[in-house]
Design a protein around this motif. Structure first.
Motif, mmCIF file in Angstrom:
data_model
loop_
_atom_site.group_PDB
_atom_site.id
_atom_site.type_symbol
_atom_site.label_atom_id
_atom_site.label_comp_id
_atom_site.label_asym_id
_atom_site.label_seq_id
_atom_site.Cartn_x
_atom_site.Cartn_y
_atom_site.Cartn_z
ATOM 1 N N GLU A 41 54.815 51.697 54.700
ATOM 2 C CA GLU A 41 54.144 51.473 53.683
ATOM 3 C C GLU A 41 53.573 53.020 53.036
ATOM 4 O O GLU A 41 53.533 53.938 53.871
ATOM 5 C CB GLU A 41 53.045 50.508 53.879
ATOM 6 C CG GLU A 41 53.226 49.146 54.222
ATOM 7 C CD GLU A 41 53.640 48.137 52.923
ATOM 8 O OE1 GLU A 41 53.260 48.784 51.894
ATOM 9 O OE2 GLU A 41 53.950 47.228 53.172
ATOM 10 N N PRO A 42 53.199 53.134 51.831
ATOM 11 C CA PRO A 42 52.438 54.362 51.387
ATOM 12 C C PRO A 42 51.052 54.478 52.053
ATOM 13 O O PRO A 42 50.544 53.386 52.490
ATOM 14 C CB PRO A 42 52.299 54.142 49.800
ATOM 15 C CG PRO A 42 53.258 52.852 49.616
ATOM 16 C CD PRO A 42 53.443 52.125 50.734
ATOM 17 N N ALA A 43 50.844 55.479 52.555
ATOM 18 C CA ALA A 43 49.747 55.922 53.042
ATOM 19 C C ALA A 43 48.368 55.461 52.234
ATOM 20 O O ALA A 43 47.423 55.173 52.960
ATOM 21 C CB ALA A 43 49.544 57.269 53.586
ATOM 22 N N THR A 44 48.433 55.477 50.912
ATOM 23 C CA THR A 44 47.248 55.136 50.141
ATOM 24 C C THR A 44 46.964 53.622 50.236
ATOM 25 O O THR A 44 46.112 53.436 50.000
ATOM 26 C CB THR A 44 47.762 55.202 48.568
ATOM 27 O OG1 THR A 44 48.941 54.599 48.252
ATOM 28 C CG2 THR A 44 47.781 56.754 48.484
ATOM 29 N N VAL A 45 47.892 52.847 50.683
ATOM 30 C CA VAL A 45 47.481 51.385 51.204
ATOM 31 C C VAL A 45 46.365 51.294 52.054
ATOM 32 O O VAL A 45 45.561 50.495 51.632
ATOM 33 C CB VAL A 45 48.718 50.582 51.481
ATOM 34 C CG1 VAL A 45 48.497 49.182 52.045
ATOM 35 C CG2 VAL A 45 49.817 50.329 50.371
ATOM 36 N N PHE A 46 46.370 52.199 53.074
ATOM 37 C CA PHE A 46 45.673 52.200 54.098
ATOM 38 C C PHE A 46 44.348 53.177 53.871
ATOM 39 O O PHE A 46 43.192 52.712 54.026
ATOM 40 C CB PHE A 46 46.174 52.435 55.235
ATOM 41 C CG PHE A 46 47.259 51.660 55.654
ATOM 42 C CD1 PHE A 46 47.278 50.295 56.013
ATOM 43 C CD2 PHE A 46 48.697 52.286 55.494
ATOM 44 C CE1 PHE A 46 48.274 49.746 56.392
ATOM 45 C CE2 PHE A 46 49.695 51.327 55.800
ATOM 46 C CZ PHE A 46 49.445 50.217 56.091
ATOM 47 N N ILE A 47 44.419 54.231 53.300
ATOM 48 C CA ILE A 47 43.614 55.349 53.108
ATOM 49 C C ILE A 47 42.459 54.983 52.007
ATOM 50 O O ILE A 47 41.255 54.885 52.229
ATOM 51 C CB ILE A 47 44.146 56.643 52.822
ATOM 52 C CG1 ILE A 47 44.752 56.903 54.270
ATOM 53 C CG2 ILE A 47 43.091 57.402 52.626
ATOM 54 C CD1 ILE A 47 45.505 58.420 54.011
ATOM 55 N N THR A 48 43.008 54.513 50.938
ATOM 56 C CA THR A 48 42.084 53.950 49.887
ATOM 57 C C THR A 48 41.074 53.046 49.965
ATOM 58 O O THR A 48 39.784 53.400 49.803
ATOM 59 C CB THR A 48 42.886 53.775 48.686
ATOM 60 O OG1 THR A 48 43.821 54.565 48.475
ATOM 61 C CG2 THR A 48 42.289 53.388 47.409
ATOM 62 N N SER A 49 41.556 52.130 50.757
ATOM 63 C CA SER A 49 40.462 51.023 51.025
ATOM 64 C C SER A 49 39.711 51.440 52.359
ATOM 65 O O SER A 49 38.565 51.259 52.625
ATOM 66 C CB SER A 49 41.131 49.764 51.541
ATOM 67 O OG SER A 49 41.551 49.382 50.035
ATOM 68 N N GLY A 50 40.476 52.130 53.391
ATOM 69 C CA GLY A 50 39.617 52.672 54.599
ATOM 70 C C GLY A 50 38.711 53.641 54.478
ATOM 71 O O GLY A 50 37.825 53.586 55.240
#
Length: 149
Positions: free
Chosen positions: A80-89
């Protein structure tokens, strides 16, 4: 030192906050657990660093670095794109309370206090950017080394 109960409660609350933002940002439903883990572990790093007496900026840097590393690892493993996890994390680390207090200080006329709080919020935001900036190339480099072998 930080108690185990404090770490567990921080993990649960920050995981819930990250998942809520994941839902708001319409992240894939099957990845919400990983988003929660990313935000929860990042905030736990912040709490543990607080137990060692680190400053707000260094705690935020450590938490953002952990979120960046975990987000990049999840992105590679789960494709998955890293932004999926980093933005909400990263949401639990955002200096919202300091920003709100700064605006409140400006409204009541405490300009010196407002500038001080804005400076704290800007340093925390810079620490978030720096932590994520250090984590991304580190993880990408490690994964590229692993691929070469």
């Amino acid at each position: 030192m930080v108690s185990f109960a404090r770490i567990v409660s921080a993990l649960l609350v920050s995981s819930f906050a990250s998942v809520a933002w994941g839902i708001i940002f319409q992240a894939p439903r099957r990845r919400l657990v990983f988003i929660g883990m990313c935000g929860g572990v990042g905030w736990c790093a912040w709490v543990i660093a607080q137990g060692f007496g680190w400053s707000d900026v260094s705690r935020t840097l450590a938490g953002a670095f952990v979120v960046g590393v975990i987000g990049e690892v999840f992105a590679r493993v789960l494709r998955e794109p890293a932004t999926v996890f980093i933005t909400s994390g990263i949401v639990p680390l955002v200096p919202g309370a300091a920003s709100f207090a700064a605006m409140q200080a400006f409204v009541i006329g405490d300009f010196i206090g407002g500038v001080s709080l804005v400076t704290q919020a800007l340093f925390a935001a810079g620490a978030i950017a720096a932590g994520l900036s250090f984590a991304s190339p580190l993880v990408r480099g490690l994964f590229s080394l692993k691929r070469r072998r």
